[in-house]
Write a protein that holds these residues in place. Structure first.
Motif, PDB file in Angstrom:
ATOM      1  N   TRP A 189       0.839  -1.211   0.000  1.00 36.68           N
ATOM      2  CA  TRP A 189       0.000   0.000   0.000  1.00 36.68           C
ATOM      3  C   TRP A 189       0.864   1.247   0.000  1.00 36.68           C
ATOM      4  N   TYR A 190       1.920   1.244   0.808  1.00 31.45           N
ATOM      5  CA  TYR A 190       2.780   2.429   0.926  1.00 31.45           C
ATOM      6  C   TYR A 190       3.469   2.723  -0.404  1.00 31.45           C
ATOM      7  N   ALA A 191       3.962   1.662  -1.039  1.00 35.19           N
ATOM      8  CA  ALA A 191       4.644   1.849  -2.328  1.00 35.19           C
ATOM      9  C   ALA A 191       3.675   2.366  -3.389  1.00 35.19           C
ATOM     10  N   LYS A 192       2.455   1.828  -3.386  1.00 37.76           N
ATOM     11  CA  LYS A 192       1.466   2.293  -4.360  1.00 37.76           C
ATOM     12  C   LYS A 192       1.064   3.737  -4.084  1.00 37.76           C
ATOM     13  N   ALA A 193       0.964   4.107  -2.804  1.00 38.99           N
ATOM     14  CA  ALA A 193       0.618   5.489  -2.460  1.00 38.99           C
ATOM     15  C   ALA A 193       1.711   6.446  -2.920  1.00 38.99           C
ATOM     16  N   GLN A 194       2.963   6.057  -2.716  1.00 39.68           N
ATOM     17  CA  GLN A 194       4.070   6.904  -3.191  1.00 39.68           C
ATOM     18  C   GLN A 194       4.069   7.007  -4.711  1.00 39.68           C
ATOM     19  N   GLU A 195       3.748   5.893  -5.367  1.00 33.98           N
ATOM     20  CA  GLU A 195       3.684   5.918  -6.836  1.00 33.98           C
ATOM     21  C   GLU A 195       2.569   6.842  -7.314  1.00 33.98           C
ATOM     22  N   ARG A 196       1.423   6.827  -6.601  1.00 36.18           N
ATOM     23  CA  ARG A 196       0.327   7.719  -6.975  1.00 36.18           C
ATOM     24  C   ARG A 196       0.722   9.177  -6.806  1.00 36.18           C
ATOM     25  N   VAL A 197       1.417   9.485  -5.714  1.00 34.28           N
ATOM     26  CA  VAL A 197       1.858  10.866  -5.494  1.00 34.28           C
ATOM     27  C   VAL A 197       2.783  11.309  -6.620  1.00 34.28           C
ATOM     28  N   THR A 198       3.728  10.439  -6.981  1.00 33.97           N
ATOM     29  CA  THR A 198       4.662  10.772  -8.067  1.00 33.97           C
ATOM     30  C   THR A 198       3.927  10.956  -9.391  1.00 33.97           C
ATOM     31  N   THR A 199       2.960  10.058  -9.657  1.00 30.59           N
ATOM     32  CA  THR A 199       2.204  10.141 -10.912  1.00 30.59           C
ATOM     33  C   THR A 199       1.377  11.416 -10.971  1.00 30.59           C
ATOM     34  N   TYR A 200       0.675  11.722  -9.889  1.00 29.50           N
ATOM     35  CA  TYR A 200      -0.153  12.930  -9.871  1.00 29.50           C
ATOM     36  C   TYR A 200       0.702  14.188  -9.972  1.00 29.50           C
ATOM     37  N   GLN A 201       1.866  14.191  -9.325  1.00 27.97           N
ATOM     38  CA  GLN A 201       2.745  15.354  -9.397  1.00 27.97           C
ATOM     39  C   GLN A 201       3.280  15.544 -10.810  1.00 27.97           C
ATOM     40  N   SER A 202       3.598  14.428 -11.483  1.00 22.94           N
ATOM     41  CA  SER A 202       4.063  14.512 -12.874  1.00 22.94           C
ATOM     42  C   SER A 202       2.982  15.086 -13.774  1.00 22.94           C
ATOM     43  N   LYS A 203       1.736  14.669 -13.539  1.00 20.89           N
ATOM     44  CA  LYS A 203       0.628  15.200 -14.340  1.00 20.89           C
ATOM     45  C   LYS A 203       0.424  16.689 -14.073  1.00 20.89           C
ATOM     46  N   VAL A 204       0.548  17.082 -12.807  1.00 15.85           N
ATOM     47  CA  VAL A 204       0.408  18.506 -12.478  1.00 15.85           C
ATOM     48  C   VAL A 204       1.516  19.316 -13.145  1.00 15.85           C
ATOM     49  N   ASP A 205       2.749  18.801 -13.116  1.00 16.30           N
ATOM     50  CA  ASP A 205       3.870  19.506 -13.754  1.00 16.30           C
ATOM     51  C   ASP A 205       3.653  19.633 -15.261  1.00 16.30           C
ATOM     52  N   TRP A 206       3.168  18.548 -15.882  1.00 14.21           N
ATOM     53  CA  TRP A 206       2.921  18.577 -17.323  1.00 14.21           C
ATOM     54  C   TRP A 206       1.804  19.556 -17.670  1.00 14.21           C
ATOM     55  N   LEU A 207       0.756  19.566 -16.865  1.00 10.63           N
ATOM     56  CA  LEU A 207      -0.351  20.493 -17.106  1.00 10.63           C
ATOM     57  C   LEU A 207       0.083  21.936 -16.893  1.00 10.63           C
ATOM     58  N   ASN A 208       0.916  22.174 -15.902  1.00 12.67           N
ATOM     59  CA  ASN A 208       1.427  23.539 -15.678  1.00 12.67           C
ATOM     60  C   ASN A 208       2.295  23.992 -16.840  1.00 12.67           C
ATOM     61  N   LEU A 209       3.064  23.053 -17.427  1.00 18.66           N
ATOM     62  CA  LEU A 209       3.859  23.386 -18.608  1.00 18.66           C
ATOM     63  C   LEU A 209       2.952  23.766 -19.777  1.00 18.66           C
ATOM     64  N   GLN A 210       1.904  22.962 -19.999  1.00 14.29           N
ATOM     65  CA  GLN A 210       0.953  23.296 -21.066  1.00 14.29           C
ATOM     66  C   GLN A 210       0.270  24.633 -20.789  1.00 14.29           C
ATOM     67  N   LYS A 211      -0.076  24.865 -19.534  1.00 15.59           N
ATOM     68  CA  LYS A 211      -0.733  26.122 -19.169  1.00 15.59           C
ATOM     69  C   LYS A 211       0.178  27.312 -19.458  1.00 15.59           C
ATOM     70  N   ASN A 212       1.461  27.172 -19.142  1.00 13.27           N
ATOM     71  CA  ASN A 212       2.408  28.256 -19.403  1.00 13.27           C
ATOM     72  C   ASN A 212       2.563  28.500 -20.898  1.00 13.27           C
ATOM     73  N   GLN A 213       2.639  27.421 -21.678  1.00 13.77           N
ATOM     74  CA  GLN A 213       2.774  27.570 -23.126  1.00 13.77           C
ATOM     75  C   GLN A 213       1.533  28.224 -23.738  1.00 13.77           C
ATOM     76  N   LEU A 214       0.359  27.794 -23.280  1.00 11.47           N
ATOM     77  CA  LEU A 214      -0.870  28.380 -23.800  1.00 11.47           C
ATOM     78  C   LEU A 214      -1.023  29.839 -23.385  1.00 11.47           C
ATOM     79  N   SER A 215      -0.567  30.166 -22.179  1.00 10.74           N
ATOM     80  CA  SER A 215      -0.639  31.558 -21.724  1.00 10.74           C
ATOM     81  C   SER A 215       0.249  32.450 -22.576  1.00 10.74           C
TER      82      SER A 215
END
Length: 295
Positions: A189-215
């Motif tokens: 469970w702990y490993a999967k939770a850490q993986e989810r945090v990493t995955t969600y953070q990567s998605k947030v970083d990618w979306l912020n990059l797209q947001k900056n480019q679109l802005s």
């Protein structure tokens, strides 16, 4: 008599054709820019919603990890809770890299509050009061006041420790009938939770990059290169080569010099306007090639 009417009407007619081409180009470009701005704005709104969602999911998973790490820390230092030591006295930076002290503070306070509930229950209880325990040897009256699983687990650890260390403490509950089992964290469970945090953070970083480019793209579209110059040429060319010649028609004069000068002036204005229009189109073509080469 010198008649300049035919020249003026011819220039006005030719200019109208060029103005129609230039105006059509500018109009189509402005419509395209407006549609692109609307599309960018819609995508930015979608990205903002996605960022909020993934940040919420990331924070939820991170909170679960923090709570698990805090529970491990407090269980390892349950004596510090019972003896009411401060977190600064117990926490050692080099021994607990998984959870920061700032994150641990609210959980430490919750554990101290659980200890206070236990002691208050013991102090307020009379000998002849009816007393009940649950299957984990926790007083039912205290268990009802616990707000979540974290507080319940801490309460269970405190009770077990107090019962196992009856010397120096009033025996809180009675002897423990079964041997205490060490807490085993759910590693999967702990490993999967850490993986989810990493995955969600990567998605947030990618979306912020797209947001900056679109802005940046949206800002560029708010003042597109060449549009102001095109509108100026459109207005000037229309005024000088359509409106003015039409106002001057019919034009008849007996003065050959005035006739010749005016003829040269109107033809020159038309020629200069035509040349500027062609140069403007070449300028736009050159700009597009530059933009494509940079991409």
């Amino acid at each position: 008599m010198y008649d300049l009417t035919s020249i003026l009407t011819t220039i006005a007619a030719c200019s109208a054709s060029f103005v129609a081409i230039l105006g059509g180009f500018i109009a189509s470009r402005l419509i395209s820019l407006n549609a692109e701005r609307d599309e960018i704005q819609t995508r930015l709104s979608e990205i903002n919603e996605e960022i909020v969602f993934y940040e919420k999911e990331r924070n939820t998973s991170q909170s679960a990890i923090d709570e698990d790490d805090a529970l491990d820390f407090i269980i390892d230092n349950i004596v510090g809770i019972i003896e009411e030591e401060s977190l600064n006295a117990v926490y050692k930076e080099e021994n607990h890299p998984r959870i920061e002290k700032a994150v641990l503070i609210p959980y430490w306070e919750k554990a101290k509050n659980v200890l206070s509930l236990l002691y208050n229950d013991l102090k307020d209880r009379n000998d002849d009061d009816e007393y009940k325990e649950n299957e984990d040897n926790i007083p039912v009256s205290v268990a009802k006041m616990l707000q979540d699983d974290f507080e319940y687990d801490i309460c269970k650890e405190i009770v077990e420790h107090l019962d196992s260390q009856s010397s120096g403490f009033p025996k809180y509950l009675g002897a423990i009938t079964a041997a205490k089992m060490p807490r085993i964290s759910n590693g999967l469970w702990y490993a999967k939770a850490q993986e989810r945090v990493t995955t969600y953070q990567s998605k947030v970083d990618w979306l912020n990059l797209q947001k900056n480019q679109l802005s940046i793209r949206k800002k560029a579209l708010s003042c597109p290169k060449g549009m102001r110059l095109g509108l100026f040429l459109f207005s000037a060319f229309s005024l000088l080569n359509i409106v003015c010649p039409l106002i001057m028609t019919p034009f008849v004069t007996d003065d050959f010099v005035a006739y010749s000068r005016l003829k040269i002036i109107v033809i020159t204005i038309f020629g200069v306007g035509l040349a500027l229009t062609l140069l403007y189109l070449i300028y736009l073509l050159h700009w597009k090639k530059s933009a494509s080469s940079n991409s």
